[in-house]
Write an enzyme that holds these catalytic residues in place. Structure first.
Site, mmCIF file in Angstrom:
data_model
loop_
_atom_site.group_PDB
_atom_site.id
_atom_site.type_symbol
_atom_site.label_atom_id
_atom_site.label_comp_id
_atom_site.label_asym_id
_atom_site.label_seq_id
_atom_site.Cartn_x
_atom_site.Cartn_y
_atom_site.Cartn_z
ATOM 1 N N SER A 81 5.420 -20.604 -4.893
ATOM 2 C CA SER A 81 5.793 -19.200 -4.808
ATOM 3 C C SER A 81 6.255 -18.859 -3.392
ATOM 4 O O SER A 81 7.282 -19.346 -2.947
ATOM 5 C CB SER A 81 4.636 -18.309 -5.262
ATOM 6 O OG SER A 81 5.087 -16.987 -5.489
ATOM 7 N N LYS A 140 0.996 6.649 -5.873
ATOM 8 C CA LYS A 140 0.385 5.989 -4.724
ATOM 9 C C LYS A 140 -0.537 4.847 -5.124
ATOM 10 O O LYS A 140 -0.651 3.848 -4.420
ATOM 11 C CB LYS A 140 -0.398 7.016 -3.890
ATOM 12 C CG LYS A 140 -0.849 6.502 -2.539
ATOM 13 C CD LYS A 140 0.337 6.150 -1.662
ATOM 14 C CE LYS A 140 -0.096 5.693 -0.281
ATOM 15 N NZ LYS A 140 1.054 5.308 0.553
#
EC number: 3.4.21.-
Length: 204
Positions: A19, A70
């Site tokens: 990754s 948020k």
């Protein structure tokens, strides 16, 4: 990629460089991997949710926020359909950029990288066969190649990152937790988790 314009970069992969690790390595002039190295994983990463585990322990999480989204990636609640759509759009853009950067770094077509992507992991040998790495070898071979590329006959100094106290403690505990190793816990938790996140974020 900018560094390659002014200096030679050779990557030596050890146990794992997947990754984000592979993202960084893909811009090198030459990549070496061990036969058993775990690499690739150009794509998805599962995201854990802890609300059930905490609930079973009687722990409740309360979030105070300013802004509707948020806490969109909160580990302590399920996401809403609206959040899923927003996050998936962002992740698709990140994934496409990941593939394009790997294609550029490895001098391959985007299509060829896409055929190897989608989160697949590879051993060092598989990565070599698929041209994700250049050679099978370790640090010794990587240093020899770096010397050759730089036309340098002297000894190359090595600078190794010092282990933090936390790293040393984790290794000590790991050696005494054979049946509860971090790897077993990691894969057990991931087994039934939804795929929510594509990593890494673009590296500039």
């Amino acid at each position: 990629m900018r560094l390659r314009k002014t200096r030679k970069i050779v990557v030596s992969m050890k146990d794992m460089a997947a990754s984000g690790g592979y993202y960084i390595a893909s811009s090198a002039d030459k990549i070496f991997a061990l036969s058993g190295t775990i690499t690739g994983s150009i794509g998805v990463l599962q995201w854990l949710r802890y609300q059930r585990a905490f609930g079973s322990l009687g722990v409740k999480m309360r979030t105070y926020k300013e802004g509707k989204y948020k806490d969109s990636l909160s580990l302590f609640r399920d996401s809403t359909p609206e959040e899923d759509e927003m996050i998936q759009k962002m992740l698709s853009d990140t994934y496409n950029e990941f593939v394009q950067d790997v294609a550029k770094g490895r001098n391959q077509t985007v299509k060829s990288v896409q055929n190897l992507a989608e989160g697949r992991i590879y051993s060092g040998q598989d990565a070599f066969r698929n041209k994700l790495v250049d050679e099978i070898g370790g640090r010794k071979e990587a240093l020899e190649e770096l010397s050759r590329l730089c036309q340098y006959d002297g000894e190359i100094p090595l600078y190794e990152e010092e282990e933090s106290p936390f790293d040393r403690l984790f290794m000590m505990l790991g050696s005494k937790m054979n049946s509860f190793s971090s790897e077993r816990i990691f894969f057990r938790e991931f087994k039934n988790s939804p795929v929510l996140v594509i990593l890494p974020q673009a590296i500039r």
